[in-house]
Write a protein that holds these residues in place. Structure first.
Motif, short mmCIF file in Angstrom:
data_model
loop_
_atom_site.label_atom_id
_atom_site.label_comp_id
_atom_site.label_asym_id
_atom_site.label_seq_id
_atom_site.Cartn_x
_atom_site.Cartn_y
_atom_site.Cartn_z
N GLY A 67 43.16 33.76 62.73
CA GLY A 67 42.33 33.15 61.90
C GLY A 67 43.51 31.06 61.00
N THR A 68 42.34 30.91 60.50
CA THR A 68 43.26 29.46 60.06
C THR A 68 43.41 29.40 58.48
OG1 THR A 68 41.81 28.07 60.49
CG2 THR A 68 43.86 28.17 62.02
N HIS A 69 42.48 30.53 57.59
CA HIS A 69 41.95 30.41 56.35
C HIS A 69 42.85 30.93 55.62
CE1 HIS A 69 39.33 29.70 53.16
NE2 HIS A 69 40.01 31.02 53.02
N PHE A 70 44.21 31.02 55.55
CA PHE A 70 45.49 31.32 55.38
C PHE A 70 45.86 30.44 55.11
CE2 PHE A 70 47.78 32.06 58.92
CZ PHE A 70 49.05 31.58 58.90
N SER A 81 40.37 33.87 44.43
CA SER A 81 40.14 33.60 45.12
C SER A 81 40.79 34.90 45.74
CB SER A 81 41.08 33.01 45.94
OG SER A 81 41.30 32.82 47.09
N THR A 82 41.79 35.61 45.11
CA THR A 82 41.66 36.99 45.71
C THR A 82 40.88 38.54 45.51
OG1 THR A 82 44.71 36.39 44.60
CG2 THR A 82 43.89 38.73 45.38
N VAL A 83 40.29 37.70 44.64
CA VAL A 83 39.43 39.33 44.71
C VAL A 83 38.34 38.82 45.48
CG1 VAL A 83 37.62 39.89 42.67
CG2 VAL A 83 39.55 39.51 41.88
N PHE A 84 37.94 37.83 46.39
CA PHE A 84 37.10 37.40 46.98
C PHE A 84 37.35 37.84 48.04
CE2 PHE A 84 35.75 34.04 50.48
CZ PHE A 84 34.52 34.88 50.35
N HIS A 85 38.59 38.04 48.46
CA HIS A 85 39.26 38.15 49.86
C HIS A 85 39.52 39.68 49.65
CE1 HIS A 85 39.57 33.76 52.01
NE2 HIS A 85 39.33 33.43 50.79
N LEU A 86 39.87 40.66 48.94
CA LEU A 86 39.71 41.82 49.34
C LEU A 86 38.65 42.15 49.09
CD1 LEU A 86 42.96 42.51 46.17
CD2 LEU A 86 42.60 42.81 48.72
N LEU A 87 38.03 41.96 48.05
CA LEU A 87 36.07 42.77 48.54
C LEU A 87 34.89 42.64 49.22
CD1 LEU A 87 35.45 43.12 44.29
CD2 LEU A 87 36.68 44.45 46.09
N ALA A 88 35.45 40.88 49.57
CA ALA A 88 34.50 40.29 50.52
C ALA A 88 32.75 40.95 50.12
CB ALA A 88 34.14 39.97 52.05
N THR A 89 32.53 39.83 49.10
CA THR A 89 31.30 40.32 48.68
C THR A 89 30.61 38.82 47.80
OG1 THR A 89 31.78 41.60 45.99
CG2 THR A 89 30.95 42.57 47.25
N ARG A 90 29.44 39.27 48.00
CA ARG A 90 28.82 37.86 47.51
C ARG A 90 29.00 37.20 45.56
NH1 ARG A 90 25.92 34.81 50.72
NH2 ARG A 90 25.19 37.02 51.45
N LEU A 119 46.33 38.61 55.90
CA LEU A 119 46.92 36.67 54.76
C LEU A 119 45.99 36.32 54.39
CD1 LEU A 119 47.98 36.10 59.21
CD2 LEU A 119 49.38 36.80 57.18
N ASN A 120 44.94 36.67 54.42
CA ASN A 120 44.02 36.23 53.61
C ASN A 120 44.45 35.78 51.66
OD1 ASN A 120 43.03 34.62 55.50
ND2 ASN A 120 41.35 35.31 55.47
N SER A 121 44.63 37.45 51.49
CA SER A 121 44.47 38.08 50.68
C SER A 121 45.89 37.39 50.15
CB SER A 121 44.36 39.57 50.51
OG SER A 121 42.99 39.86 50.80
N LEU A 122 47.02 37.89 51.03
CA LEU A 122 48.37 37.29 50.84
C LEU A 122 48.56 36.12 49.81
CD1 LEU A 122 50.11 40.14 52.73
CD2 LEU A 122 50.02 40.55 50.09
N SER A 123 47.93 35.24 51.27
CA SER A 123 48.35 33.92 50.42
C SER A 123 48.07 33.36 49.82
CB SER A 123 48.26 33.08 52.45
OG SER A 123 46.61 33.56 52.11
N ASN A 124 47.32 33.73 48.82
CA ASN A 124 46.52 33.45 47.26
C ASN A 124 47.54 33.85 46.73
OD1 ASN A 124 43.52 33.15 47.17
ND2 ASN A 124 43.80 35.08 48.49
N LEU A 125 49.02 34.18 47.29
CA LEU A 125 50.14 33.74 46.00
C LEU A 125 50.45 32.69 46.14
CD1 LEU A 125 52.07 37.22 47.35
CD2 LEU A 125 51.26 37.09 45.10
N ALA A 126 50.64 31.58 47.08
CA ALA A 126 50.18 29.82 46.71
C ALA A 126 50.19 29.23 45.18
CB ALA A 126 49.95 29.31 48.21
#
Length: 197
Positions: free
Chosen positions: A174-177, A60-69, A21-28
């Motif tokens: 969660g609600t981040h999306f 943001s998409t890369v971050f929510h896909l990879l979850a790295t610092r 959800l967090n990844s796909l919602s970046n489409l906004a």
């Protein structure tokens, strides 16, 4: 910088698709970028803002896909880039001021003050939207409602983004999306206002 980051309810383990959800919602953000690009129709300010929104989408998409610092840093930098560029553009686009370069340091100073007072890093953006709406309303610029609505949407977004970790037991996703979806609206509204006819 390659350390694993687990900062959201939706992510429970490492993995490329750990936050669907967090990844796909970046489409906004992508939708907002495309709409602003088409609206700009050659306007350089609009095209610049559309490009920056597109950068937010990618980071943001890369971050929510990879979850790295390092991806988290890229995400934050992309958001900061948009805000600082907008802070520089606002006085120039709406008032023709030559001292446009004062916008970014003023915004950064406001961010430092609000952060030191416990307001976090995003309260300054909310205050900034309110100030922009008030200044433009006083100047009788027809764009002021864009900022008023954007401020209201961002206030809701900020509340939902803050609640994410607190509702994990009740809302596993969660609600981040929702933060992404609403902020896509915010970036579109302020960018649309900056595209002058």
């Amino acid at each position: 910088m390659t350390d694993y980051v687990d900062g959201y309810c939706e992510r429970v383990a490492p993995g490329l698709w750990g936050e669907p959800l967090n990844s796909l919602s970046n489409l906004a953000f992508l939708v907002a970028a495309v709409l602003v690009w088409r609206l700009a129709a050659g306007d350089r300010v609009g095209r610049l803002l559309a490009g920056l929104i597109g950068l937010v989408f990618v980071a943001s998409t890369v971050f929510h896909l990879l979850a790295t610092r390092w991806a988290a840093v890229a995400d934050s930098v992309s958001i900061l880039a948009f805000v600082l560029v907008y802070a520089a553009l606002f006085p120039r686009v709406f008032f023709g001021w030559r001292l446009w370069w004062l916008g970014p340091p003023v915004f950064l100073a406001l961010t430092v003050v609000t952060a030191l007072l416990g307001g976090g890093l995003y309260l300054s953006a909310l205050i900034g939207l309110g100030l922009c709406a008030a200044i433009l309303a006083f100047a009788r610029d027809a764009s002021w409602p864009h900022f008023a609505v954007a401020g209201a949407v961002f206030a809701l977004s900020l509340s939902l983004g803050t609640l994410d970790r607190d509702v994990c037991d009740y809302v596993p996703a969660g609600t981040h999306f929702l933060w992404h979806l609403l902020n896509g609206v915010v970036l579109y509204l302020v960018s649309r206002a900056a595209v002058r006819p």
